[in-house]
Scaffold this active site. Structure first.
Site, mmCIF file in Angstrom:
data_model
loop_
_atom_site.group_PDB
_atom_site.id
_atom_site.type_symbol
_atom_site.label_atom_id
_atom_site.label_comp_id
_atom_site.label_asym_id
_atom_site.label_seq_id
_atom_site.Cartn_x
_atom_site.Cartn_y
_atom_site.Cartn_z
ATOM 1 N N HIS A 119 0.810 -1.214 0.000
ATOM 2 C CA HIS A 119 0.000 0.000 0.000
ATOM 3 C C HIS A 119 0.843 1.263 0.000
ATOM 4 O O HIS A 119 1.918 1.326 0.600
ATOM 5 C CB HIS A 119 -0.932 0.006 1.213
ATOM 6 C CG HIS A 119 -0.214 0.005 2.534
ATOM 7 N ND1 HIS A 119 0.170 1.148 3.182
ATOM 8 C CD2 HIS A 119 0.219 -1.026 3.319
ATOM 9 C CE1 HIS A 119 0.783 0.857 4.312
ATOM 10 N NE2 HIS A 119 0.836 -0.469 4.420
ATOM 11 N N ASP A 120 0.371 2.257 -0.733
ATOM 12 C CA ASP A 120 0.985 3.588 -0.801
ATOM 13 C C ASP A 120 2.353 3.598 -1.469
ATOM 14 O O ASP A 120 3.071 4.605 -1.401
ATOM 15 C CB ASP A 120 1.102 4.219 0.598
ATOM 16 C CG ASP A 120 -0.234 4.360 1.283
ATOM 17 O OD1 ASP A 120 -1.038 5.194 0.848
ATOM 18 O OD2 ASP A 120 -0.492 3.602 2.247
ATOM 19 N N GLY A 137 4.748 -1.525 2.503
ATOM 20 C CA GLY A 137 4.051 -0.272 2.253
ATOM 21 C C GLY A 137 4.973 0.920 2.174
ATOM 22 O O GLY A 137 6.080 0.927 2.722
#
Length: 256
Positions: A119-120, A137
């Site tokens: 994520h991100d 992430g």
């Protein structure tokens, strides 16, 4: 060009010439650009935007919610650019509100089988992530970087442009632009000379980058003093500025 056994949410925005194979699932809030091919057994969840001329192979999971325990089903995004090849069993998670709320994949990237993008994370352009490379992430990967098979990258790390990791590298700090690393934990070995040659860097630029690498890694200098010495080389080789900028942008400290 959408197989009758594909499941496509009526709200998904699909360009006219997109191919979607059987048993693939395209959820709501998904946009897929022209010329993209989705093979069988692919799951794409939104909000996700996929650009033009991408090829996503079977059993990949694209745009799924992150398993991060802080995630509370906020409407975060995944954005994928153009001309990417996403091979079998790749997993790409959407962002979280604790960061940019968006995971980004640029253009012309090759993600080989079993690659994971957490994520991100932000992936630039023209990168190659080889089989089983995994990014936690918030990882940033610069243009033209290559991560060899089974490379593991800790959260919040930055991989500079044109950097290279050897097979099975464990990266827990930032990798400056142009630098080749290997081992677990990762150690800097040299400048990515062969990669720079293939991309048309001049012999003079490569030699100056080799000199810069020795200043940072081979002269037992503090990083501040090494950077001061590098800055005196800028008039000769603009490419060294990219190396300096990547080092100064580090928040976790660089592999050294």
């Amino acid at each position: 060009m959408i197989h009758e056994q594909a499941i496509v949410d009526p709200s998904a925005v699909i360009a006219d010439d997109v191919t979607i194979g059987p048993w693939s699932l395209i959820g709501p809030n998904v946009e897929i650009g022209q010329g993209t091919i989705i093979e069988p057994h692919v799951v794409i969840r939104g909000p996700t935007t996929i650009g033009a001329n991408n090829h996503i192979y079977q059993f990949s999971s694209v745009g799924e919610a992150t398993p991060d325990l802080k995630y509370r089903d906020e409407p975060t995004r995944l954005t994928i650019g153009d001309n990417n090849v996403i091979r079998e069993n790749v997993t790409i998670h959407r962002g979280t509100v604790q960061d940019r709320s968006e995971t980004i994949i640029g253009n012309n990237n090759l993600l080989m089988a079993y690659v994971h993008i957490g994520h991100d994370s932000v992936i630039g352009n023209n990168t190659i992530l080889v089989n089983n490379a995994a990014l936690a992430g918030h990882v940033h990967v610069g243009d033209w970087a290559i991560l060899s098979g089974y490379t593991l990258v800790h959260q919040f790390c930055k991989i500079g442009a044109h950097a290279f990791s050897g097979m099975g590298t464990g990266i827990g700090k930032d990798v400056p632009a142009y630098v080749t690393v290997s081992g677990s934990p990762a150690e800097a070995k040299t400048i990515n000379i062969e990669g720079l040659r293939r991309r048309g860097f001049s012999a003079d630029a490569i030699n100056q980058l080799r000199r810069a690498f020795k200043i940072v890694y081979r002269q037992s200098l503090t990083l501040d003093i090494a950077l001061q010495r590098l800055e005196s080389m800028l008039a000769e080789t603009p490419e060294v500025q990219v190396l300096i900028d990547s080092i100064r942008a580090s928040e976790r400290g660089i592999v050294r």
